[in-house]
Write an enzyme that holds these catalytic residues in place. Structure first.
Site, mmCIF file in Angstrom:
data_model
loop_
_atom_site.group_PDB
_atom_site.id
_atom_site.type_symbol
_atom_site.label_atom_id
_atom_site.label_comp_id
_atom_site.label_asym_id
_atom_site.label_seq_id
_atom_site.Cartn_x
_atom_site.Cartn_y
_atom_site.Cartn_z
ATOM 1 N N ASP A 165 -9.201 -29.378 -35.656
ATOM 2 C CA ASP A 165 -9.367 -30.713 -36.233
ATOM 3 C C ASP A 165 -10.092 -30.682 -37.572
ATOM 4 O O ASP A 165 -10.627 -29.654 -37.988
ATOM 5 C CB ASP A 165 -10.112 -31.634 -35.245
ATOM 6 C CG ASP A 165 -11.291 -30.944 -34.559
ATOM 7 O OD1 ASP A 165 -11.782 -29.942 -35.101
ATOM 8 O OD2 ASP A 165 -11.702 -31.400 -33.490
ATOM 9 N N ASN B 232 -18.467 -36.818 -23.919
ATOM 10 C CA ASN B 232 -17.559 -37.767 -23.258
ATOM 11 C C ASN B 232 -16.277 -37.096 -22.772
ATOM 12 O O ASN B 232 -15.335 -37.767 -22.379
ATOM 13 C CB ASN B 232 -17.234 -38.936 -24.200
ATOM 14 C CG ASN B 232 -16.533 -38.474 -25.473
ATOM 15 O OD1 ASN B 232 -16.267 -37.281 -25.652
ATOM 16 N ND2 ASN B 232 -16.251 -39.413 -26.360
ATOM 17 N N HIS C 131 -14.275 -35.246 -24.677
ATOM 18 C CA HIS C 131 -13.213 -35.070 -25.672
ATOM 19 C C HIS C 131 -12.980 -33.586 -25.949
ATOM 20 O O HIS C 131 -13.866 -32.755 -25.822
ATOM 21 C CB HIS C 131 -13.468 -35.870 -26.966
ATOM 22 C CG HIS C 131 -14.536 -35.338 -27.861
ATOM 23 N ND1 HIS C 131 -15.255 -36.145 -28.719
ATOM 24 C CD2 HIS C 131 -15.009 -34.090 -28.084
ATOM 25 C CE1 HIS C 131 -16.095 -35.419 -29.405
ATOM 26 N NE2 HIS C 131 -15.981 -34.165 -29.046
ATOM 27 N N GLU D 156 -10.005 -38.345 -27.854
ATOM 28 C CA GLU D 156 -11.087 -39.118 -27.251
ATOM 29 C C GLU D 156 -10.630 -39.811 -25.960
ATOM 30 O O GLU D 156 -9.429 -40.066 -25.790
ATOM 31 C CB GLU D 156 -11.543 -40.200 -28.246
ATOM 32 C CG GLU D 156 -12.110 -39.659 -29.554
ATOM 33 C CD GLU D 156 -13.574 -39.262 -29.446
ATOM 34 O OE1 GLU D 156 -13.993 -38.722 -28.404
ATOM 35 O OE2 GLU D 156 -14.303 -39.489 -30.414
HETATM 36 C C1 F6R Z 1 -14.754 -29.464 -32.997
HETATM 37 C C2 F6R Z 1 -14.219 -30.110 -31.820
HETATM 38 C C3 F6R Z 1 -15.083 -30.944 -30.931
HETATM 39 C C4 F6R Z 1 -16.308 -30.170 -30.439
HETATM 40 C C5 F6R Z 1 -17.153 -31.023 -29.510
HETATM 41 C C6 F6R Z 1 -18.420 -30.312 -29.099
HETATM 42 O O1 F6R Z 1 -13.732 -28.746 -33.654
HETATM 43 O O2 F6R Z 1 -13.064 -29.999 -31.599
HETATM 44 O O3 F6R Z 1 -14.309 -31.338 -29.816
HETATM 45 O O4 F6R Z 1 -15.900 -29.007 -29.785
HETATM 46 O O5 F6R Z 1 -17.481 -32.226 -30.133
HETATM 47 O O6 F6R Z 1 -19.249 -30.152 -30.216
HETATM 48 P P1 F6R Z 1 -20.559 -29.276 -30.133
HETATM 49 O O7 F6R Z 1 -20.136 -27.860 -29.982
HETATM 50 O O8 F6R Z 1 -21.236 -29.507 -31.476
HETATM 51 O O9 F6R Z 1 -21.354 -29.772 -28.975
#
Ligand code: F6R
Length: 243
Positions: free
Chosen positions: A67, A136, A138, A143
């Site tokens: 992403d 959450n 995701h 989401e």
């Molecule tokens: C980032 C991504 C997000 C993160 C998620 C966890 O490329 O795809 O889904 O993996 O938000 O983020 P952290 O590792 O910062 O807790």
């Protein structure tokens, strides 16, 4: 799902890097799906060490990032383009031509999304997809909601995700509200998936994910239950919600 519980973040990062290394040794031209965020930083550090000290050769690998924030410039330190170069690509020998990150500057974002999926297909598909998980549930920026998009697409970030990301930006107004993300179709076609979770903050969602085999768009990560080759690697504190 196979579950690996590691003592702490360092051990979690090492096991993740070992899985990537083994994939590259098995298939030097492997296609990797890559995440950003705080969780994979230790894995990238360990892979850089393996490259510099042990000669891990990534010159045949192709990468597809999950992403990118929409409307962010690539020299913004919070962009995922910047993050990936700073924390990984600038220190290993992946060929720039083999690096793919959603191009959010493209005028025709829908066409770029379609081309991103085409590029994944043309590469032969993702061999190993590494994922983090949001509080959450995701995955990428897929989401929780009523529906789940399967293709790469532009999406609104939830209030919860915007708030979780706010720690990286000077003020709330600067936090991106939209992102381009690989959809579940792209993620699920990967031959192998490695989901990483670290820290007590992830204990609740990991407990929910592994405590039930049901799928729901309310917990996007639950779709991984459909896939037959998923490893969930977590630190002990992120495993606190497991019985
Ligand atoms: C980032 C991504 C997000 C993160 C998620 C966890 O490329 O795809 O889904 O993996 O938000 O983020 P952290 O590792 O910062 O807790």
């Amino acid at each position: 799902m196979k579950v690996i519980i590691k003592k702490d973040y360092l051990e979690l990062s090492k096991v993740a890097a070992n899985i990537v290394r083994d994939e590259i040794i098995r298939k030097p031209n492997a296609v990797l799906g890559l995440p950003t965020g705080s969780t994979p930083l230790g894995m990238y550090r360990e892979l850089i060490r393996m490259h510099k000290e042990e000669g891990l050769d990534l010159s045949g690998a192709t990468t597809f990032n999950l992403d990118e924030y929409y409307g962010i410039s690539y020299d913004n330190e919070q962009s995922y383009h910047y993050y990936m170069h700073q924390n990984f690509f600038d220190h290993v020998n992946i060929k720039p031509v083999n690096i793919n990150i959603p191009d959010v500057i493209d005028d025709d974002i829908d066409r770029e999304c379609e081309e991103y999926d085409n590029r994944i297909r043309k590469s032969g598909g993702i061999d190993l997809m590494i994922l983090g998980i949001g509080h959450n549930g995701h995955i990428g920026f897929n989401e929780p909601g009523e529906e789940m998009e399967t293709r790469t697409h532009i999406t609104d970030l939830t209030k919860e995700t915007i708030e979780a990301n706010a720690r990286f930006f000077e003020n709330y107004d600067m936090v991106p509200k939209k992102a381009v993300t690989m959809g579940f179709g792209g993620i699920m076609t990967a031959r192998k998936i490695l989901l990483l979770a670290n820290g007590e903050g992830k204990a609740e969602i990991i407990g929910k994910l592994l405590g039930s085999s049901k799928i729901s768009t309310r917990i996007p990560a639950s779709f991984l239950h459909i896939h037959s080759n998923v490893i969930v690697a977590v630190s002990e504190d992120a495993a606190k919600g497991l019985r």
